[in-house]
Design an enzyme around this catalytic site. Structure first.
Site, PDB file in Angstrom:
ATOM      1  N   ARG A 120       0.828  -1.208   0.000  1.00 57.38           N
ATOM      2  CA  ARG A 120       0.000   0.000   0.000  1.00 57.38           C
ATOM      3  C   ARG A 120       0.863   1.258   0.000  1.00 57.38           C
ATOM      4  O   ARG A 120       1.914   1.298   0.632  1.00 57.38           O
ATOM      5  CB  ARG A 120      -0.908   0.042   1.241  1.00 57.38           C
ATOM      6  CG  ARG A 120      -2.057  -0.947   1.245  1.00 57.38           C
ATOM      7  CD  ARG A 120      -2.943  -0.679   2.467  1.00 57.38           C
ATOM      8  NE  ARG A 120      -4.178  -1.421   2.441  1.00 57.38           N
ATOM      9  CZ  ARG A 120      -4.368  -2.579   3.068  1.00 57.38           C
ATOM     10  NH1 ARG A 120      -3.375  -3.127   3.755  1.00 57.38           N
ATOM     11  NH2 ARG A 120      -5.543  -3.195   3.020  1.00 57.38           N
ATOM     12  N   MET A 161      -3.628   6.979  -4.808  1.00 55.28           N
ATOM     13  CA  MET A 161      -2.551   6.098  -5.254  1.00 55.28           C
ATOM     14  C   MET A 161      -2.977   4.640  -5.103  1.00 55.28           C
ATOM     15  O   MET A 161      -4.126   4.354  -4.791  1.00 55.28           O
ATOM     16  CB  MET A 161      -1.263   6.423  -4.505  1.00 55.28           C
ATOM     17  CG  MET A 161      -0.710   7.788  -4.895  1.00 55.28           C
ATOM     18  SD  MET A 161       0.785   8.207  -4.017  1.00 55.28           S
ATOM     19  CE  MET A 161       0.193   8.347  -2.346  1.00 55.28           C
ATOM     20  N   ARG A 194      -5.598   7.307  10.954  1.00 54.04           N
ATOM     21  CA  ARG A 194      -5.133   8.628  10.520  1.00 54.04           C
ATOM     22  C   ARG A 194      -6.134   9.660  10.999  1.00 54.04           C
ATOM     23  O   ARG A 194      -7.285   9.320  11.321  1.00 54.04           O
ATOM     24  CB  ARG A 194      -4.986   8.700   9.003  1.00 54.04           C
ATOM     25  CG  ARG A 194      -6.285   8.488   8.236  1.00 54.04           C
ATOM     26  CD  ARG A 194      -6.031   8.384   6.742  1.00 54.04           C
ATOM     27  NE  ARG A 194      -7.255   8.053   6.014  1.00 54.04           N
ATOM     28  CZ  ARG A 194      -7.274   7.602   4.778  1.00 54.04           C
ATOM     29  NH1 ARG A 194      -6.154   7.421   4.121  1.00 54.04           N
ATOM     30  NH2 ARG A 194      -8.427   7.330   4.166  1.00 54.04           N
ATOM     31  N   SER A 240       0.804  49.247   0.392  1.00 53.49           N
ATOM     32  CA  SER A 240      -0.063  48.078   0.228  1.00 53.49           C
ATOM     33  C   SER A 240       0.483  47.301  -0.969  1.00 53.49           C
ATOM     34  O   SER A 240       0.577  47.854  -2.070  1.00 53.49           O
ATOM     35  CB  SER A 240      -1.506  48.507  -0.036  1.00 53.49           C
ATOM     36  OG  SER A 240      -2.322  47.372  -0.234  1.00 53.49           O
ATOM     37  N   CYS A 277      -2.972  43.452  -0.473  1.00 54.33           N
ATOM     38  CA  CYS A 277      -4.385  43.506  -0.856  1.00 54.33           C
ATOM     39  C   CYS A 277      -4.664  42.722  -2.136  1.00 54.33           C
ATOM     40  O   CYS A 277      -5.741  42.827  -2.709  1.00 54.33           O
ATOM     41  CB  CYS A 277      -4.841  44.958  -1.024  1.00 54.33           C
ATOM     42  SG  CYS A 277      -3.963  45.826  -2.338  1.00 54.33           S
ATOM     43  N   TYR A 335      -1.111  43.792   8.166  1.00 52.63           N
ATOM     44  CA  TYR A 335      -2.441  43.292   7.834  1.00 52.63           C
ATOM     45  C   TYR A 335      -2.428  42.582   6.488  1.00 52.63           C
ATOM     46  O   TYR A 335      -1.490  42.732   5.693  1.00 52.63           O
ATOM     47  CB  TYR A 335      -3.469  44.437   7.792  1.00 52.63           C
ATOM     48  CG  TYR A 335      -3.298  45.378   6.626  1.00 52.63           C
ATOM     49  CD1 TYR A 335      -3.909  45.117   5.391  1.00 52.63           C
ATOM     50  CD2 TYR A 335      -2.505  46.520   6.729  1.00 52.63           C
ATOM     51  CE1 TYR A 335      -3.729  45.975   4.312  1.00 52.63           C
ATOM     52  CE2 TYR A 335      -2.320  47.371   5.655  1.00 52.63           C
ATOM     53  CZ  TYR A 335      -2.933  47.092   4.446  1.00 52.63           C
ATOM     54  OH  TYR A 335      -2.758  47.917   3.372  1.00 52.63           O
TER      55      TYR A 335
END
Length: 875
Positions: free
Chosen positions: A91, A102, A335, A762, A829, A849
């Site tokens: 596996r 997979m 998992r 910005s 931005c 920001y």
């Protein structure tokens, strides 16, 4: 170098090397759970396989067979032995969970001799030949790449001949017949017999799993989930345990909590007398896990206790695979379970309430992008099951939309007036479509990428949008959409769009509003407590600003003033300004636009309730505001009182070969200072008006596309002269800021000079990415797919900030700007402002920001919190 680890040699912290599955098998082994023994071939072996031109090296093979020998000794079984054979599963297992992407091979080690001998030893030939036929089909599919269809047809024919419905109803003789026919199919397809050497089977299967790391579905999944190709996959070779030996055996999948709701109750399914793939194949209907309590009470109690133990151990909801062999339970996998956004919030908050994790640990357990599910309408799951999919494009803006299709913005507006739900279908959108986009339920474009005009504006509005749907052909003149199979949809026909998957459906589908629970508010409050980045929004209208405030925005980081000019009662005056031939005519037209701009800004200031608002001055080239066809030019010429010929000539004179780099941004204000003066009057007068109502607005004026300090200073002086004159006349004081958008590489490199004059930067990362790469964001989608397939790029640089190039420019500009002016305000931005890994980068380099579309604000709040935790703890 060590390329192979026995399960007892690893632990859960070795995911990078052993993959998620291998690390967790090792961990379950170490805490004493019933795990079939085995070993893991590492991710480094996978990367070596690709470095060695897709060949497993002799050194790796040597370590595989040494580990196999140890496995044979510990199990007292031997690969290829005809009486007591070791059979194994092979596996995949990458470090990030990639369910179903997979390949897997079960029952490896069976051949004609082993099957015959093992059937005698077990006295259960049905089970043996059921296992053998599965191996032949899986090997043909996974290792050789042959279609499963021919095998499935034969199996269906035999079931029909025997008059049975399920595989489990076939007898031992039937299974032997199936096996023989499967071997014949294999020989027809390959030109050779099914391989009888178990060691050859093993190496070929491991090779196939390595190869599957680069199959198409795995590549697509990695791209969608930001999983680097360089990680590679591990391969787990594990002793087989059998759920198909009879009615006291079985296999199943379960979660420690409900993955859809987060309810704290064991949730899952199992099948008696089956192997793992039967549960997901849907051939037989699985039973719910709670019925196992009656069917096998001892097994159920043991499994229930193990599930609780694993959840406490991993401190998260677990997704487990198990097999019952002759009344004995084995754990095949655990998992952290995939879950809906609602479930993720419920699980995280519940684990905190139960004292299992801290608030910060809870924040790390929710994927920020998953929050999108909670903020947009969704399709009803039952209605979606039988819906007709007609095409697939890019999932540009999440949500679900269903409605009648129209091809022009004004038709959408008229449809809305009639009470219709409408979808705008365009080859591509432009700024003049803004009103129609606002009135549409959803937007579908044939061209354009994830940061095209349609995508950016749709996300800002919270509209569902599918872009780049090139499988459809649109004829805007005929008002038709044609699918790949030739089906034609006309204006007024119904389509449905899923902006979360990019799927287009050829019918109406019922939508439901998402349910936002109290967990959302609690969770977001925790995020706000730890993040350091402010989260602003990109908004051009009060409606968007109000929505962003509801989602927690702390200001407007980008107001694009050009979007305000396209409304029907404004565009005429703006076109009059553009076509004016004298300064006086331009100023007269701008005077008529001023009240609209002022009212717009007042609305934004009021919506933001005192939070900062950054207003970008006019940015696009002027020709974008003018009509393009003779039919549109004639009535405009009449209304403007000029000749058709002179208007057409003016329009032609404004056209540019490369408008992105043309007469736009601050260059417009340098040529036409009167535009900047009008916009400054609108901003300052609006701020004064709302401050009279008791607010305290400090407007931030952003000059776009500056590349030189003198250029910026020239426009800044116009702004200051105009603003200061208004304030002096009004006899009041008002603080305001003037900054610039850093979106040209030269500006980033000269940020120290520009910072002498600018109050803030910005970073406009959309244009900065275009200019750094030399890619047009609207056209790059045509060739970037080749870059992903050929391993040149891992990600779309317009969707996820390119930290090595564009990011370096941002970091350089940040350092230069702060060295010159430590108090300068810095943020981004572009569309990257709502993308989690880009937000993490912004946090890391110390920006103040990020600004994103309203519906990305909660995503950004959580991503900023996670970034703060990780950057602080180094996790």
């Amino acid at each position: 170098m060590k390329y192979v680890y026995l399960f007892q040699e690893g632990n859960k912290d070795m995911k990078d090397l052993l993959g998620g599955k291998g690390a967790n098998l090792a961990e379950m082994t170490s805490i004493g759970l019933p795990v079939p023994r085995g070993f893991t071939v590492t991710t480094e072996a996978c990367n070596k396989y690709y470095q060695d031109d897709k060949i497993i090296s002799e050194e790796v093979k040597k370590q595989i067979f040494e580990s196999l020998q140890i496995l044979e000794e510990t199990t007292s079984k031997k690969l290829g032995d005809k009486e007591n054979p070791l059979l194994v599963s092979v596996r995949s297992g990458s470090r990030a969970s990639m369910p179903g992407m997979m390949d897997t091979v079960l029952n490896l080690g069976l051949n004609d001799v082993v099957a015959e001998g093992f059937a005698k030893t077990t006295g259960n030939p049905r089970f043996i030949y059921d296992s053998y036929r599965r191996l032949i089909q899986m090997f043909a599919d996974v290792v050789k790449g042959y279609s499963k269809a021919s095998f499935e047809r034969v199996l269906d024919q035999i079931k029909e001949e025997k008059n049975v419905h399920y595989d489990s109803d076939l007898t031992a003789d039937d299974m032997l017949e199936v096996t023989q026919k499967f071997k014949a199919i294999y020989k027809d397809l390959s030109g050779e017999e099914f391989p009888q050497d178990p060691e050859e089977q093993l190496i070929e299967a491991i090779t196939a799993v390595f190869r599957s790391w680069m199959n198409e579905r795995a590549i697509i999944y990695r791209k969608m989930n930001d999983i680097p190709t360089s990680w590679g996959t591990a391969v787990n070779v594990q002793e087989m345990v059998y759920g198909n030996t009879g009615n006291n055996s079985g296999t199943g999948v379960a979660f420690t909590r409900n993955p859809a709701t987060g309810e704290n109750k064991l949730y899952g399914e199992y099948l008696i007398n089956a192997q793992g793939e039967d549960v997901v194949a849907g051939i037989r209907t699985p039973q719910t896990i709670d019925t196992l309590e009656k069917a096998m009470p001892t097994i159920y109690e043991e499994f229930h206790n193990i599930a609780k133990k694993l959840e406490r151990h991993y401190k998260d909801m677990q997704d487990m695979e198990f097999t019952i062999e002759n009344g004995k339970l084995f754990m095949l996998q655990t998992r952290n379970g995939k879950r809906t956004a609602a479930a993720a919030l419920k699980v995280a908050t519940s684990l905190v309430e139960e004292g299992m994790i801290t608030k910060e640990e809870a924040l790390l357990k929710v994927e920020p992008n998953a929050l999108d599910q909670l903020l947009h309408p969704m399709f009803d799951n039952e209605s979606l099951k039988n819906a007709k999919e007609i095409a697939k494009g890019l999932a540009a803006s999440p949500g679900a939309a269903t409605g009648q299709i129209y091809f022009y913005a004004n038709d959408i507006t008229e449809a809305k007036k009639r009470g219709e739900k409408a979808i705008l279908v365009r080859l591509e959108t432009s700024p003049e479509d803004i009103e129609g986009m606002a009135n549409a339920e959803g937007i579908l474009t044939i061209r354009g990428g994830m940061t095209s005009h349609a995508a950016v504006v749709a996300r800002g509005m919270g509209r569902c949008c599918v872009c780049g749907c090139s499988a459809l052909k649109v004829n805007e003149d005929a008002k038709t959409v044609t699918t790949a199979d030739g089906t034609i949809y006309k204006e007024g026909d119904f389509l449905s769009l899923d902006g979360s998957t990019g799927t287009v459906y050829g019918e109406t589908i019922k939508t439901v509003e998402p349910q936002i629970s109290g967990d959302f508010e609690t969770f977001m409050k925790w995020a706000d407590e730890v993040r350091t980045l402010k989260i602003k929004t990109n908004a051009d209208a009060p409606k968007d600003a109000i929505q962003a405030r509801k989602f927690g925005a702390e200001g407007i980081g980008l107001c694009r003033t050009e979007h305000m000019f396209f409304e029907e009662n404004r565009i005429f005056h703006f076109r009059k300004m553009i076509t004016a031939e004298t300064l006086e005519q331009r100023e007269a037209a701008l005077e008529e636009i001023l009240p609209y701009q002022r009212a717009d800004f007042e609305g934004l200031f009021e919506a933001m309730e005192g939070y900062p608002v950054i207003i970008r001055y006019l940015d696009p080239p002027l020709h974008e505001f003018l009509p393009h066809t003779d039919e549109e030019i004639k009535p405009l010429a009449e209304s403007l009182g000029i000749t058709f010929e002179s208007l057409k000539a003016r329009i032609e004179s404004l056209k540019e070969f490369n408008p992105m780099m043309g007469h736009r941004g601050c260059r417009l204000a340098i040529t036409y200072p009167e535009i900047a003066r009008m916009q400054t009057r609108a901003v300052i007068e609006a701020a004064l008006n709302v401050n009279k109502k008791g607010m305290h607005v400090i407007p931030e004026i952003m000059i776009p596309l500056a590349c030189d300090v003198n250029e910026f200073k020239y426009v800044k002086n116009i702004v200051k002269e105009t603003a200061d004159a208004i304030l002096k006349e009004a006899g009041v004081e008002l603080s305001y800021m003037v900054g610039t958008m850093i979106e040209i590489p030269r500006a980033a490199l000269l940020a120290d000079e520009i910072a002498e004059e600018a109050d803030f930067f910005s970073y406009g990362t959309n244009d900065l990415t275009q200019m750094t790469f030399g890619f047009s964001r609207d056209d790059a989608g045509k060739f970037l797919e080749d870059y992903y397939k050929k391993g040149i790029f891992e990600n779309d640089p317009f969707a996820k900030i390119d930290q090595n190039g564009v990011g370096k420019l941002v970091a350089v500009a940040t350092k230069l700007g702060r060295d010159t002016k430590p108090t300068i305000e810095l943020g981004i931005c572009g569309e990257h402002g709502g993308e989690p890994s880009s937000i993490a980068f912004c946090d890391e380099i110390g920006l103040d920001y990020v600004s994103c579309s309203p519906y990305r604000v909660p995503v950004a709040r959580l991503a900023a919190a996670i970034a703060a935790i990780k950057n602080r703890t180094g996790k």
